[in-house]
Design a protein around this motif. Structure first.
Motif, PDB file in Angstrom:
ATOM      1  N   PHE A 262      41.694  65.916  60.103  1.00  0.00           N
ATOM      2  CA  PHE A 262      43.004  65.353  60.460  1.00  0.00           C
ATOM      3  C   PHE A 262      43.110  63.883  60.066  1.00  0.00           C
ATOM      4  N   LEU A 263      41.987  63.167  60.051  1.00  0.00           N
ATOM      5  CA  LEU A 263      42.002  61.782  59.590  1.00  0.00           C
ATOM      6  C   LEU A 263      42.377  61.720  58.109  1.00  0.00           C
ATOM      7  N   ALA A 264      41.817  62.638  57.320  1.00  0.00           N
ATOM      8  CA  ALA A 264      42.137  62.667  55.888  1.00  0.00           C
ATOM      9  C   ALA A 264      43.614  62.969  55.666  1.00  0.00           C
ATOM     10  N   LEU A 265      44.158  63.927  56.415  1.00  0.00           N
ATOM     11  CA  LEU A 265      45.579  64.254  56.277  1.00  0.00           C
ATOM     12  C   LEU A 265      46.453  63.094  56.729  1.00  0.00           C
ATOM     13  N   SER A 266      46.043  62.394  57.769  1.00  0.00           N
ATOM     14  CA  SER A 266      46.815  61.253  58.263  1.00  0.00           C
ATOM     15  C   SER A 266      46.856  60.130  57.243  1.00  0.00           C
ATOM     16  N   LEU A 267      45.708  59.841  56.637  1.00  0.00           N
ATOM     17  CA  LEU A 267      45.664  58.783  55.625  1.00  0.00           C
ATOM     18  C   LEU A 267      46.453  59.163  54.378  1.00  0.00           C
ATOM     19  N   LEU A 268      46.485  60.449  54.087  1.00  0.00           N
ATOM     20  CA  LEU A 268      47.159  60.902  52.869  1.00  0.00           C
ATOM     21  C   LEU A 268      48.677  60.968  53.030  1.00  0.00           C
ATOM     22  N   PHE A 269      49.152  61.368  54.225  1.00  0.00           N
ATOM     23  CA  PHE A 269      50.590  61.599  54.412  1.00  0.00           C
ATOM     24  C   PHE A 269      51.212  60.734  55.512  1.00  0.00           C
ATOM     25  N   LEU A 270      50.587  60.680  56.684  1.00  0.00           N
ATOM     26  CA  LEU A 270      51.222  60.026  57.826  1.00  0.00           C
ATOM     27  C   LEU A 270      51.210  58.507  57.733  1.00  0.00           C
ATOM     28  N   LEU A 271      50.125  57.924  57.221  1.00  0.00           N
ATOM     29  CA  LEU A 271      50.096  56.469  57.092  1.00  0.00           C
ATOM     30  C   LEU A 271      51.137  55.965  56.091  1.00  0.00           C
ATOM     31  N   PRO A 272      51.260  56.572  54.899  1.00  0.00           N
ATOM     32  CA  PRO A 272      52.372  56.167  54.014  1.00  0.00           C
ATOM     33  C   PRO A 272      53.742  56.420  54.626  1.00  0.00           C
ATOM     34  N   LEU A 273      53.855  57.507  55.418  1.00  0.00           N
ATOM     35  CA  LEU A 273      55.122  57.782  56.088  1.00  0.00           C
ATOM     36  C   LEU A 273      55.443  56.697  57.108  1.00  0.00           C
TER      37      LEU A 273
ATOM     38  N   THR B  14      64.710  57.727  50.819  1.00  0.00           N
ATOM     39  CA  THR B  14      64.979  58.977  51.525  1.00  0.00           C
ATOM     40  C   THR B  14      64.145  60.118  50.968  1.00  0.00           C
ATOM     41  N   PHE B  15      64.047  60.186  49.644  1.00  0.00           N
ATOM     42  CA  PHE B  15      63.253  61.242  49.012  1.00  0.00           C
ATOM     43  C   PHE B  15      61.785  61.129  49.397  1.00  0.00           C
ATOM     44  N   VAL B  16      61.240  59.913  49.378  1.00  0.00           N
ATOM     45  CA  VAL B  16      59.825  59.712  49.716  1.00  0.00           C
ATOM     46  C   VAL B  16      59.557  60.079  51.171  1.00  0.00           C
ATOM     47  N   VAL B  17      60.452  59.650  52.074  1.00  0.00           N
ATOM     48  CA  VAL B  17      60.257  59.947  53.502  1.00  0.00           C
ATOM     49  C   VAL B  17      60.298  61.451  53.757  1.00  0.00           C
ATOM     50  N   TYR B  18      61.267  62.144  53.161  1.00  0.00           N
ATOM     51  CA  TYR B  18      61.367  63.591  53.363  1.00  0.00           C
ATOM     52  C   TYR B  18      60.182  64.312  52.737  1.00  0.00           C
ATOM     53  N   LEU B  19      59.733  63.870  51.582  1.00  0.00           N
ATOM     54  CA  LEU B  19      58.593  64.513  50.928  1.00  0.00           C
ATOM     55  C   LEU B  19      57.318  64.331  51.747  1.00  0.00           C
ATOM     56  N   LEU B  20      57.083  63.118  52.229  1.00  0.00           N
ATOM     57  CA  LEU B  20      55.909  62.875  53.068  1.00  0.00           C
ATOM     58  C   LEU B  20      55.996  63.640  54.383  1.00  0.00           C
ATOM     59  N   SER B  21      57.202  63.731  54.958  1.00  0.00           N
ATOM     60  CA  SER B  21      57.377  64.462  56.212  1.00  0.00           C
ATOM     61  C   SER B  21      57.069  65.946  56.025  1.00  0.00           C
ATOM     62  N   ILE B  22      57.558  66.526  54.945  1.00  0.00           N
ATOM     63  CA  ILE B  22      57.323  67.943  54.686  1.00  0.00           C
ATOM     64  C   ILE B  22      55.839  68.206  54.462  1.00  0.00           C
ATOM     65  N   CYS B  23      55.188  67.349  53.677  1.00  0.00           N
ATOM     66  CA  CYS B  23      53.754  67.525  53.431  1.00  0.00           C
ATOM     67  C   CYS B  23      52.953  67.385  54.723  1.00  0.00           C
ATOM     68  N   ALA B  24      53.305  66.407  55.540  1.00  0.00           N
ATOM     69  CA  ALA B  24      52.595  66.209  56.800  1.00  0.00           C
ATOM     70  C   ALA B  24      52.824  67.380  57.746  1.00  0.00           C
ATOM     71  N   LEU B  25      54.070  67.836  57.876  1.00  0.00           N
ATOM     72  CA  LEU B  25      54.366  68.980  58.740  1.00  0.00           C
ATOM     73  C   LEU B  25      53.618  70.227  58.296  1.00  0.00           C
ATOM     74  N   ALA B  26      53.629  70.493  56.997  1.00  0.00           N
ATOM     75  CA  ALA B  26      52.994  71.707  56.483  1.00  0.00           C
ATOM     76  C   ALA B  26      51.494  71.685  56.717  1.00  0.00           C
TER      77      ALA B  26
ATOM     78  N   ILE C 102      48.591  52.955  65.130  1.00  0.00           N
ATOM     79  CA  ILE C 102      49.030  53.614  66.366  1.00  0.00           C
ATOM     80  C   ILE C 102      50.185  54.561  66.082  1.00  0.00           C
ATOM     81  N   LEU C 103      51.118  54.142  65.237  1.00  0.00           N
ATOM     82  CA  LEU C 103      52.247  54.987  64.875  1.00  0.00           C
ATOM     83  C   LEU C 103      51.770  56.247  64.160  1.00  0.00           C
ATOM     84  N   THR C 104      50.793  56.102  63.266  1.00  0.00           N
ATOM     85  CA  THR C 104      50.216  57.257  62.568  1.00  0.00           C
ATOM     86  C   THR C 104      49.545  58.202  63.556  1.00  0.00           C
TER      87      THR C 104
END
Length: 327
Positions: A29-40, A81-93, A270-272
């Protein structure tokens, strides 16, 4: 003798179980967070902050010789908007896929989680579009209703003073009513993204499925939204204020710049962390709702049936059992 449930079907149970799953696969989960949630998290904070009016309109964020000017063209909001939605979808999935398999005690691996983006992308996008379309229809209907009421009052001979306090409180009441309607649908549709990922449903179907599953657990769903929503909003505000302080620093080598960088990084971390646990908790809530409707027992039985032929039995693959006790 009655079996004591491992976790009760309430907010504490959902948070405890999601924490257990995340801690059991912390590096994944740390790897996924650094890859998607931190940029988000950075995208959520940096771009809106950069667009705020400042005391110097031509400069929003400056550190030494580096200056970020306010975006004045339409391309920047579109890209954002495109970047936020793309990162959100990747993180959710990926996080939903991992939490779902971690709940059953299945192996949680990085590559299958990344591959889940391919299969979940269209269901998540179509579900988001369906929800936005439905919300648009509700908002439009509400607005038309207000217009009809005002026109009817004028036709009956009432004089409406748009600057009066009565009209202000009337608009405030309508705003609160519309907000409550939106919260109601958010509670009912809170599991739609999980349904889209785990059941590969798309369009309006995940919305109806979520409304069915959350029946009986709406208080938990609302509590989850409030707990994480308040915290996420608070830390976004803190990170935004911290980012604005960079504009007062003239020398990037100064201790003020270093300390401010550390503080802002801490806020983003903390937000991530909150985004990760909210996504995981929402997936666990989905599993608990299935348990409440008697669907989880069937899936667990099928899981045991598949693992029964694999000897020796691996304790790591024992699914987490949720027991529902009727009062």
């Amino acid at each position: 003798m009655a079996m004591t449930p491992a976790h009760t079907l309430n907010l504490c149970g959902v948070l405890s179980e999601s924490k257990r799953i995340v801690n059991a696969h912390s590096r994944h989960f740390l790897a996924l967070s650094l890859l998607f949630l931190l940029p988000l998290s950075c995208s959520i904070v940096i771009f809106p902050t950069a667009c705020l009016p400042q005391t110097r309109p031509d400069v929003v964020f400056s550190a030494g010789d580096y200056t970020l000017k306010s975006p004045r063209t339409l391309i920047f909001p579109i890209v954002y908007t495109f970047v936020v939605y793309l990162l959100s979808i990747c993180a959710l999935a990926t996080i939903t896929h991992s939490t779902y398999h971690g709940f059953y005690g299945r192996p949680v691996k990085f590559l299958p989680a990344i591959k889940s983006i391919i299969f979940s992308f269209f269901p998540l996008v179509s579900t988001a579009i369906a929800a936005k379309f439905f919300i648009f229809l509700i908002s439009l209907s509400f607005l038309m209703f207000v217009v009809v009421i005002i026109k009817l009052a004028q036709n009956l001979g009432f004089v409406i003073d748009y600057n009066s306090s009565y009209f202000f409180w009337f608009c405030a009441f309508l705003g609160v009513a519309l907000s409550l309607i939106m919260v109601y649908f958010q509670v009912n549709w809170g599991l739609a993204s999980v349904v889209a990922v785990t059941e590969s449903k798309w369009g309006f179907e995940p919305l109806w499925r979520s409304s069915y599953l959350v029946n009986g657990m709406r208080s938990v769903s609302l509590s989850l939204i409030l707990v994480f929503g308040v915290q996420i909003g608070f830390w976004v505000w803190m990170a935004s204020n911290s980012l604005l302080d960079f504009g007062t620093i003239d020398e990037w080598r100064s201790w003020d710049f270093v300390s401010q960088t550390i503080i802002t990084s801490g806020f983003l971390s903390i937000l991530t962390f909150l985004l990760l646990h909210y996504t995981a908790a929402n997936t666990v809530l989905y599993m608990y709702c299935k348990a409440l409707h008697g669907e989880l027992a069937i899936e667990i039985a099928e899981e045991f049936a598949r693992e029964y032929v694999s000897l020796p039995f691996d304790d790591a693959k024992v699914p987490h059992v949720v027991t529902v006790v009727s009062a």
